[in-house]
Design an enzyme around this catalytic site. Structure first.
Site: not given
Length: 145
Positions: A37, A45, A137
């Site tokens: 991440h 992008r 996470h």
């Protein structure tokens, strides 16, 4: 009655054996979070960015349905677990300030490579889970209201 140093030494040694694997496990979950991440300085992008990054980060066997990359420095992301985050739902933290992110969504078809992704870029608040002060996470991201 004096206690011999033997039992205390044994407790100390057992503590050394038990604690490091726990710390190593937290560190490996944080490392996995960063791999999946974090991309500090993205080059483009767009859809090609997603396809390139998903492959580079080994998220394409099988093709991962959705993945979000957070663009910024690690210390700011880590700070969501502390001063730059607020409690959110059960055991989660929401960033107080938005981050630049790119969300990559698998466009369907086969779950096997080559994987094709559609990119969605923007500034969003992120929601993460933390353990021992480290992000482990990614849960979601959303625009601030």
């Amino acid at each position: 009655m004096a206690i011999s140093p033997g039992p205390l030494f044994l407790i100390f040694v057992l503590g050394l054996v038990v604690i490091p694997p726990t710390l190593a496990q937290d560190d490996s979950r944080y490392t996995k979070f960063l791999t999946q991440h974090h991309d500090a300085k993205p080059k483009g992008r767009d859809d090609r960015y997603c396809e390139r990054m998903m492959k580079r980060r080994s998220l394409t066997s099988p093709c991962k349905d959705v993945n979000t990359f957070i663009h910024g420095n690690k210390s700011n992301i880590k700070a969501i677990c502390g001063a730059n985050g607020s409690p959110y739902r059960e055991n989660l933290r929401m960033s107080k300030s938005p981050f630049q992110v790119t969300t990559c969504k698998h466009t369907g078809g086969s779950p096997r490579p080559p994987c094709q992704y559609r990119a969605s870029a923007g500034f969003r608040h992120v929601v993460i889970a933390c353990e021992n002060g480290l992000p482990v996470h990614f849960d979601e991201s959303f625009f601030s209201l």
